[in-house]
Enzyme design. Structure first.
Site, PDB file in Angstrom:
ATOM      1  N   TYR A  41       0.864  -1.184   0.000  1.00 23.44           N
ATOM      2  CA  TYR A  41       0.000   0.000   0.000  1.00 23.44           C
ATOM      3  C   TYR A  41       0.896   1.229   0.000  1.00 23.44           C
ATOM      4  O   TYR A  41       1.933   1.262   0.678  1.00 23.44           O
ATOM      5  CB  TYR A  41      -0.904   0.014   1.237  1.00 23.44           C
ATOM      6  CG  TYR A  41      -1.679   1.304   1.404  1.00 23.44           C
ATOM      7  CD1 TYR A  41      -2.937   1.458   0.841  1.00 23.44           C
ATOM      8  CD2 TYR A  41      -1.141   2.387   2.123  1.00 23.44           C
ATOM      9  CE1 TYR A  41      -3.653   2.638   0.986  1.00 23.44           C
ATOM     10  CE2 TYR A  41      -1.843   3.564   2.263  1.00 23.44           C
ATOM     11  CZ  TYR A  41      -3.098   3.688   1.698  1.00 23.44           C
ATOM     12  OH  TYR A  41      -3.788   4.870   1.835  1.00 23.44           O
ATOM     13  N   GLU A  59      -3.234   7.701  -4.002  1.00 28.59           N
ATOM     14  CA  GLU A  59      -3.246   6.420  -3.299  1.00 28.59           C
ATOM     15  C   GLU A  59      -3.074   5.271  -4.284  1.00 28.59           C
ATOM     16  O   GLU A  59      -3.761   5.224  -5.302  1.00 28.59           O
ATOM     17  CB  GLU A  59      -4.551   6.255  -2.522  1.00 28.59           C
ATOM     18  CG  GLU A  59      -4.631   4.970  -1.707  1.00 28.59           C
ATOM     19  CD  GLU A  59      -5.931   4.862  -0.943  1.00 28.59           C
ATOM     20  OE1 GLU A  59      -5.906   4.845   0.299  1.00 28.59           O
ATOM     21  OE2 GLU A  59      -6.996   4.804  -1.600  1.00 28.59           O
TER      22      GLU A  59
END
Length: 386
Positions: free
Chosen positions: A109, A197
């Site tokens: 992530y 993101e």
């Protein structure tokens, strides 16, 4: 301002961030052609909506051949996709992304956003890729590593190394990661993003690749990027919020039944809080700005009352820049022109507030004057219950 995944990846590709080959499609036939143009299977069919959690909701599927591609594209295109970010109503899928399947050795992530408390950017990474970051933060917060970056000095080589070490990378994949992180940060800054993101960011062999991408632009910087208008998908936005933007009103629709009309974002937040404190539910956030007038008040009434759930309207205006009597005149004029039938509770404070209160009382309309903020909230909640 939000954009779709395929648009985010096109943006990142312009900064040499490695992304899978893919093509957007607005029909099943386009999706099949896109898959064939990629030159081989498997391919991934991805629903394109402005929300996360698409995979869990059934909006991301792997097709191993042309037949599967057509079947899956038919299933996903037009579906009402419900995720934890769309709410129970879901969002209709009107666009697809078809992209090459990738060999995934590890999932990570990565994200970049502004830490307002420090007035610095924060680059976050985690070894728990592919999961909701909120779930990781709640259950295993130690697995989220944050690196603070001062915008004045920008991204430095030691930042990239710290992030890559946090993911346990080494060798060629370590070098690929540090290069990727530097490019991501450059895209974040130069494109004026409020959020960038990547979930998941993957290791495929020795290469680090952005398998997914979510980009939000800072609305306050849009004037620097007129080309972003072409990226806006109005079908993904609430119609009332689109209408509000045309009148330069800051509006966010909520689920309550007390419409709010306030000048100033801070006062609007306080107004919603005090409505909740007294047992009510705000139907919206609406900031009409410092120069409230008859036109802006009329536009605000129209937008608020378009919500059939609204049973009362609470107006809370501080007359600092604008005189309260002018606001009162605008409220009276707008209430007549928009044929307002629900109870309207008005709290005006500041310049000429006493004159404004008398104007409202003498209007002959369904306008209730409140003495202070608590009185206004109490009367608004009572009006809804009554």
């Amino acid at each position: 301002m939000k954009i779709h995944e395929y648009q985010a990846k096109q943006l990142l590709a312009g900064y040499d961030v490695p992304v899978p080959k893919g093509k957007p499609a607005q029909s099943v036939d386009e999706a099949v052609r896109a898959g064939l143009d990629l030159g081989g299977f498997p391919v991934v069919v991805k629903a394109q909506i402005h929300a996360g959690g698409r995979g869990k909701g059934g909006g991301v599927k792997l097709a191993k051949n042309e037949t599967e591609l057509k079947e899956l594209a038919s299933q996903i295109f037009g579906m009402q996709l419900v995720t934890h970010q769309t709410g129970p109503a879901g969002q209709t899928v009107q666009r697809l992304l078809v992209e090459q399947g990738m060999k995934i050795d590890q999932e990570f992530y990565a994200s970049i956003l502004l830490d307002r408390a420090q007035s610095k950017d924060v680059f976050m990474v985690s070894t728990e890729g592919g999961m909701d970051i909120e779930e990781v933060a709640a259950k295993t917060p130690e697995k989220i590593v944050k690196v603070t970056i001062d915008p004045a000095s920008g991204f430095q080589p030691h930042h990239g190394r710290q992030l890559a070490f946090a993911l346990g990378l080494s060798g060629k994949s370590f070098k690929s990661a540090t290069a990727c992180f530097e490019k991501l940060y450059r895209a974040y800054r130069e494109a004026d993003c409020s959020l960038l993101e990547i979930n998941p960011l993957i290791r495929s062999g020795d290469e680090i690749i952005a398998l997914d991408a979510k980009v939000n632009f800072d609305d306050n910087a849009l004037y620097r990027h007129p080309d972003y208008d072409a990226l806006r998908d109005l079908a993904e936005e609430d119609p009332s919020e689109i209408e509000a933007s045309k009148s330069n009103l800051n509006f966010i629709k909520l689920d309550g039944n007390i419409g709010c009309m306030v000048n100033g974002a801070g006062l609007a937040m306080a107004t919603m809080d005090i409505i909740k404190l007294h047992g009510g539910e705000p139907a919206n956030f609406l900031d009409v700005g410092g120069g409230a007038n008859a036109q802006s008040v009329a536009a605000a009434f129209k937008i608020i009352l378009a919500d059939k759930n609204v049973k009362a309207v609470m107006i809370n205006i501080f007359g600092g820049i604008v005189r309260c009597d002018r606001v009162a005149a605008g409220v009276i004029e707008a209430a007549k022109s928009e044929h307002v039938t629900v109870p309207v509770i008005v709290r005006l404070e500041g310049n000429n507030a006493d004159v404004a209160a008398q104007m409202l009382r003498d209007s002959g309309l369904n306008l209730t004057v409140a003495g202070d903020l608590t009185d206004a909230a109490t009367k608004a909640c009572a009006a809804v219950k009554g």
